[in-house]
Scaffold this active site. Structure first.
Site, PDB file in Angstrom:
ATOM      1  N   LYS A   5       6.153  -1.096   4.035  1.00  0.00           N
ATOM      2  CA  LYS A   5       6.705  -2.451   3.948  1.00  0.00           C
ATOM      3  C   LYS A   5       6.488  -3.077   2.560  1.00  0.00           C
ATOM      4  O   LYS A   5       5.644  -2.608   1.778  1.00  0.00           O
ATOM      5  CB  LYS A   5       6.066  -3.322   5.035  1.00  0.00           C
ATOM      6  N   GLU A  40      16.968   3.529  14.775  1.00  0.00           N
ATOM      7  CA  GLU A  40      16.421   3.025  13.513  1.00  0.00           C
ATOM      8  C   GLU A  40      16.675   4.003  12.362  1.00  0.00           C
ATOM      9  O   GLU A  40      16.931   3.579  11.234  1.00  0.00           O
ATOM     10  CB  GLU A  40      14.919   2.761  13.661  1.00  0.00           C
ATOM     11  N   HIS A  48       5.780   0.231   9.207  1.00  0.00           N
ATOM     12  CA  HIS A  48       6.499   0.139  10.480  1.00  0.00           C
ATOM     13  C   HIS A  48       6.481   1.498  11.165  1.00  0.00           C
ATOM     14  O   HIS A  48       6.458   2.530  10.501  1.00  0.00           O
ATOM     15  CB  HIS A  48       7.965  -0.264  10.220  1.00  0.00           C
ATOM     16  N   TYR A 108      15.464  -5.977  12.919  1.00  0.00           N
ATOM     17  CA  TYR A 108      14.493  -6.557  13.846  1.00  0.00           C
ATOM     18  C   TYR A 108      15.157  -7.430  14.917  1.00  0.00           C
ATOM     19  O   TYR A 108      14.504  -8.318  15.478  1.00  0.00           O
ATOM     20  CB  TYR A 108      13.451  -7.379  13.073  1.00  0.00           C
ATOM     21  N   ASN A 146       1.806  -6.100   7.429  1.00  0.00           N
ATOM     22  CA  ASN A 146       0.910  -5.064   7.951  1.00  0.00           C
ATOM     23  C   ASN A 146       1.253  -3.655   7.464  1.00  0.00           C
ATOM     24  O   ASN A 146       1.061  -2.675   8.176  1.00  0.00           O
ATOM     25  CB  ASN A 146       0.829  -5.155   9.482  1.00  0.00           C
TER      26      ASN A 146
HETATM   27  P1  IDP Z   1       4.792  -3.129  15.594  1.00  0.00           P
HETATM   28  O1  IDP Z   1       5.289  -3.180  14.168  1.00  0.00           O
HETATM   29  O2  IDP Z   1       3.351  -2.722  15.674  1.00  0.00           O
HETATM   30  O3  IDP Z   1       5.692  -2.330  16.496  1.00  0.00           O
HETATM   31  P2  IDP Z   1       5.970  -5.491  16.832  1.00  0.00           P
HETATM   32  O4  IDP Z   1       5.360  -6.268  17.950  1.00  0.00           O
HETATM   33  O5  IDP Z   1       7.161  -4.645  17.120  1.00  0.00           O
HETATM   34  O6  IDP Z   1       4.790  -4.653  16.143  1.00  0.00           O
HETATM   35  O7  IDP Z   1       6.344  -6.562  15.705  1.00  0.00           O
HETATM   36  C1  IDP Z   1       7.169  -6.203  14.618  1.00  0.00           C
HETATM   37  C2  IDP Z   1       6.566  -6.765  13.356  1.00  0.00           C
HETATM   38  O8  IDP Z   1       6.575  -8.196  13.427  1.00  0.00           O
HETATM   39  C3  IDP Z   1       5.091  -6.427  13.114  1.00  0.00           C
HETATM   40  O9  IDP Z   1       4.889  -5.157  12.536  1.00  0.00           O
HETATM   41  C4  IDP Z   1       4.670  -7.543  12.179  1.00  0.00           C
HETATM   42  O10 IDP Z   1       5.130  -7.321  10.848  1.00  0.00           O
HETATM   43  C5  IDP Z   1       5.430  -8.721  12.770  1.00  0.00           C
HETATM   44  N1  IDP Z   1       4.615  -9.454  13.759  1.00  0.00           N
HETATM   45  C6  IDP Z   1       4.265  -9.057  15.008  1.00  0.00           C
HETATM   46  N2  IDP Z   1       3.529  -9.988  15.633  1.00  0.00           N
HETATM   47  C7  IDP Z   1       3.418 -11.023  14.761  1.00  0.00           C
HETATM   48  C8  IDP Z   1       2.774 -12.300  14.826  1.00  0.00           C
HETATM   49  O11 IDP Z   1       2.145 -12.676  15.830  1.00  0.00           O
HETATM   50  N3  IDP Z   1       2.881 -13.091  13.710  1.00  0.00           N
HETATM   51  C9  IDP Z   1       3.578 -12.709  12.593  1.00  0.00           C
HETATM   52  N4  IDP Z   1       4.195 -11.526  12.501  1.00  0.00           N
HETATM   53  C10 IDP Z   1       4.119 -10.684  13.559  1.00  0.00           C
HETATM   54 MG    MG Z   2       7.611  -2.632  17.096  1.00  0.00          MG
END
Ligand code: IDP
Ligand code: MG
Length: 141
Positions: free
Chosen positions: A10, A127, A116, A50, A113
């Site tokens: 990312k 994807e 992905h 997304y 984070n």
């Molecule tokens: P994942 O990437 O671990 O699959 P997902 O729940 O699919 O997690 O969420 C997609 C992305 O959205 C996350 O990787 C992160 O960048 C962002 N995200 C998820 N939860 C939060 C939150 O509570 N606050 C802000 N960003 C979030």
């Molecule tokens: Mg996800």
């Protein structure tokens, strides 16, 4: 031949100079890299990628972040690729990601984070097709 998953290094990780380190981890963890490219998503592309999260409160912020700078997208292959890659990257929130996972080592916060990973074989296929044409899925190994 294994299953496939989509990985993204990312914009935060690219900006922080971790592209090489994360790429190295991918190779060390025995994923076959079918394809990889550096790109900068438009806001609309990030929204499309997304779209499953469009009802979530963080959707706008997330898509602003994902279109804020270059990222590296990779199509990976390995046995049980989806689950295996999710184990390699760790929990969504880096504060909860296990020691030695990519998010534990390189993520900034729950949004920025570092990486992905697809969450199912079906979504992995969608994807990968979002970023790569069939002729780009080639592999060097
Ligand atoms: P994942 O990437 O671990 O699959 P997902 O729940 O699919 O997690 O969420 C997609 C992305 O959205 C996350 O990787 C992160 O960048 C962002 N995200 C998820 N939860 C939060 C939150 O509570 N606050 C802000 N960003 C979030
Ligand atoms: Mg996800």
């Amino acid at each position: 031949m294994g299953n496939k998953t989509l990985a993204i290094i990312k914009p935060d990780a690219v900006k922080n100079g971790y592209t090489g380190k994360i790429y190295h981890r991918i190779i060390q963890s025995d994923y076959k890299i079918l394809s990889a490219k550096l790109l900068k998503m438009t806001k609309a592309q990030a929204e499309g990628f997304y779209s499953v999260h469009q009802k979530r409160p963080f959707y706008n912020e997330l898509t602003v972040f994902m279109s804020s700078g270059p990222c590296m997208v990779l199509a990976l292959e390995k046995e049980n690729a989806v689950n295996s890659w999710r184990e390699t990257i760790g929990a969504t929130n880096p504060a909860e990601a296990a020691d030695g996972t990519i998010r534990n080592d390189f993520a900034t916060n729950i949004q920025e984070n570092a990486v992905h990973g697809s969450d199912s074989d079906e979504n992995a296929q969608k994807e990968i097709a979002f970023f790569f044409s069939e002729s780009e899925l080639i592999s060097t190994q």
